[in-house]
Design an enzyme around this catalytic site. Structure first.
Site, PDB file in Angstrom:
ATOM      1  N   LYS A  11      -0.091 -33.321  16.474  1.00 33.42           N
ATOM      2  CA  LYS A  11      -1.385 -33.638  17.084  1.00 33.42           C
ATOM      3  C   LYS A  11      -1.356 -34.220  18.500  1.00 33.42           C
ATOM      4  O   LYS A  11      -1.867 -33.637  19.435  1.00 33.42           O
ATOM      5  CB  LYS A  11      -2.174 -34.582  16.182  1.00 33.42           C
ATOM      6  CG  LYS A  11      -2.565 -33.994  14.850  1.00 33.42           C
ATOM      7  CD  LYS A  11      -3.257 -35.043  14.000  1.00 33.42           C
ATOM      8  CE  LYS A  11      -3.755 -34.479  12.692  1.00 33.42           C
ATOM      9  NZ  LYS A  11      -2.663 -34.037  11.786  1.00 33.42           N
ATOM     10  N   ASP A  32       7.477 -40.109  10.106  1.00 33.70           N
ATOM     11  CA  ASP A  32       6.423 -39.124  10.306  1.00 33.70           C
ATOM     12  C   ASP A  32       5.435 -39.729  11.298  1.00 33.70           C
ATOM     13  O   ASP A  32       4.614 -40.574  10.958  1.00 33.70           O
ATOM     14  CB  ASP A  32       5.738 -38.809   8.969  1.00 33.70           C
ATOM     15  CG  ASP A  32       4.679 -37.729   9.103  1.00 33.70           C
ATOM     16  OD1 ASP A  32       4.244 -37.437  10.235  1.00 33.70           O
ATOM     17  OD2 ASP A  32       4.254 -37.197   8.064  1.00 33.70           O
ATOM     18  N   TYR A  56       0.775 -39.783   3.631  1.00 31.83           N
ATOM     19  CA  TYR A  56       0.330 -38.400   3.795  1.00 31.83           C
ATOM     20  C   TYR A  56       1.324 -37.688   4.703  1.00 31.83           C
ATOM     21  O   TYR A  56       1.656 -38.178   5.782  1.00 31.83           O
ATOM     22  CB  TYR A  56      -1.067 -38.348   4.428  1.00 31.83           C
ATOM     23  CG  TYR A  56      -1.535 -36.940   4.677  1.00 31.83           C
ATOM     24  CD1 TYR A  56      -2.025 -36.161   3.641  1.00 31.83           C
ATOM     25  CD2 TYR A  56      -1.462 -36.381   5.955  1.00 31.83           C
ATOM     26  CE1 TYR A  56      -2.450 -34.854   3.861  1.00 31.83           C
ATOM     27  CE2 TYR A  56      -1.881 -35.080   6.188  1.00 31.83           C
ATOM     28  CZ  TYR A  56      -2.368 -34.323   5.139  1.00 31.83           C
ATOM     29  OH  TYR A  56      -2.773 -33.032   5.351  1.00 31.83           O
TER      30      TYR A  56
END
Length: 199
Positions: free
Chosen positions: A169, A140, A52
């Site tokens: 985040k 990532d 993702y």
């Protein structure tokens, strides 16, 4: 602070507003790096099944969750999807198409598509292959960055230094819309070679 915590020496930080934007920036920087080196044909990406990488077009294109890609029309081309566990698939792909690939993007630990740590030696071998074929390696780390594995970045936990790291985040505990890309020498040496070039 982020540059000091990163596993790359003398890196620079490109700040963004989100993880999705960080991924888009890293993908653009990968293509740009090869283009500035005189290799614009290196514009393909490698993603992994169940990965993702956010909600923007580049990230949606390289991720390995087909349900997240439905209904949006043509995505980026060309993206190769490979197994998240079998490094042999990447070895075969590089042997066939390595001269056209700009970058591999991978979550060190897959999160949204199920929690899947890497097979032992997978990330180390991936780094070796990228070096051998001149492909950039993007981690990532929107999920794994900022202490989730006990180190500032998963790259340090696994002892593998990528060319770029995307983050978001964790850098603000999700309180503020902030992300970025840690950019290492393989990219910086190219885009900073011409002092008149503006990104």
């Amino acid at each position: 602070f982020v540059a000091a915590a990163a596993p790359m020496d003398d890196c620079r930080i490109f700040l963004t507003s989100s993880g999705s934007e960080a991924v888009e920036t890293a993908l653009k920087l990968a293509r740009l790096t090869h283009s500035l080196k005189g290799n614009p044909e290196r514009n393909e990406f490698v993603g992994r099944v169940n990965s993702y990488h956010g909600v923007a077009y580049g990230g949606v294109s390289v991720q390995g969750l087909p349900l997240n890609q439905q209904g949006f029309g043509p995505l980026l081309d060309t993206v190769h999807q490979v197994s998240a566990h079998d490094i042999g698939e990447i070895e075969e792909l590089f042997a066939q198409s390595g001269s056209k690939i700009a970058a591999v993007i991978t979550e060190p630990v897959q999160g949204a598509g199920g929690v899947h740590p890497p097979v032992e030696g997978y990330l180390t071998r991936l780094r070796e292959l990228c070096d051998e074929y001149g492909v950039l390696l993007i981690f990532d780390e929107v999920i794994t960055g900022f202490g989730r594995l006990g180190t500032w970045f998963a790259a340090s936990h696994y002892g593998v230094v990528p060319d770029m790291i995307t983050f978001a985040k964790g850098c603000t505990s999700g309180y503020l819309p902030l992300g970025g890309v840690v950019v290492g020498d393989a990219v910086l040496d190219v885009i900073e070679a011409d002092p008149t070039y503006i990104f």
